[in-house]
Motif scaffolding. Structure first.
Motif: not given
Length: 309
Positions: A252-256
């Motif tokens: 999981i990398r899409d914090n935005f």
């Protein structure tokens, strides 16, 4: 609400947590020079890479911001074009329609939330809500009334959309693993919210592994859930699902997009007065976080029903 614009207050910051900058930039848009000078390079990079259509929430503006440091408040306001900087955080109570407490030092959450909740101002509290059962008992009626919301953005992670929509493809789920940086008390909630918003399982008890980091096994009425909090380590916000028919891994990398979804859910709660997350789910997550902390500290096998809220 002024001119059909929902006025939002932003309260922060805590050490190592850039959520006030992320949240404010997602809602208001951002000033390129101001956000660049905030020293939150990761936030500046992922915000400026987004298409303009993804920046801003219609009908909502962060109008007030307060931090415990005047210079920090000025940086935050410059980064996201926030017009008002009250001297005290309580000064905004009569001027905002809702407030975001964007600090993750959970020991302060009740102190900052109480004046707003008691005044009837809808309040979002950054994760984790609290690890104090007395505080959670006080907060419970506000959760039930739709005045309070708290969760991790990982609950809404885009990377988990596919398993969430296709959970039956896994057959019998036997194991779910979550791996995250930092410590159990502040960061386990990321994995708890991410995992238990995908699988249909109720936690029963927890036990800690003999490991050099926080490692907790959560017994449920379904699969075993294993969460490791790695401390100061390389970036990890990862969830793995192991079923009899399918196994998948999800960094999981899409914090935005996770944060944008979170804020949108909160605004919907403000507008409707209906809890975006069932209060029992929020309290269940906090029970697991408390039980895990106790298990790590004592080595005990901790049952969830021993934690009364």
């Amino acid at each position: 609400m002024v001119d059909d614009q929902l006025a939002l207050g932003m309260i922060g910051v805590s050490a190592g947590n850039g959520h006030p900058y992320s949240f404010s930039s997602i809602v208001n848009g951002y000033d390129d020079a101001g956000l660049a000078e905030s020293e939150w390079d990761v936030i500046y990079d992922y915000v400026r890479e987004k298409h303009p259509s993804e920046i801003g929430l219609d009908g909502v503006q962060v109008t007030h911001a307060w931090t415990q440091d005047d210079a920090e408040t000025e940086r935050l306001c410059a980064a996201a074009d926030i017009p008002e900087q009250p001297d005290e955080f309580t000064d905004m109570i009569d001027d905002v329609d809702a407030v975001v407490i964007a600090r993750d030092d959970y020991e302060t959450h009740a102190r900052f939330a109480r004046p707003f909740l008691e005044a009837g101002v809808p309040t979002f509290v950054d994760k984790p809500l609290s690890l104090d059962t007395d505080e959670l008992a006080w907060m419970r009626p506000h959760l039930e009334a739709g005045r309070l919301m708290s969760c991790s953005g990982m609950r809404y992670a885009r990377e988990l959309d596919t398993p969430r929509a296709n959970i039956d493809d896994y057959g019998e789920m036997t194991l779910v693993r979550g791996t995250v940086i930092k410590d159990w008390d502040r960061y386990s909630v990321h994995m708890l919210d991410a995992i238990f918003n995908v699988i249909d399982a109720d936690p029963v008890a927890v036990r800690a592994a003999d490991a050099p980091h926080g490692s907790v096994a959560i017994e449920t009425d379904g699969p075993l859930v294993q969460i490791d909090t790695l401390g100061d380590a390389a970036m990890a916000f990862d969830v793995d699902f192991y079923g009899t028919e399918k196994t998948t891994r999800h960094p999981i990398r899409d914090n935005f997009r996770a944060f944008r979804r979170l804020l949108s859910e909160f605004i919907t709660q403000v507008e409707t007065g209906e809890p975006a997350i069932h209060p029992d789910e929020t309290l269940k997550t906090m029970r697991v976080a408390i039980a895990g902390q106790r298990a790590i500290e004592t080595g005990d096998h901790v049952k969830l029903d021993s934690i009364e809220i």
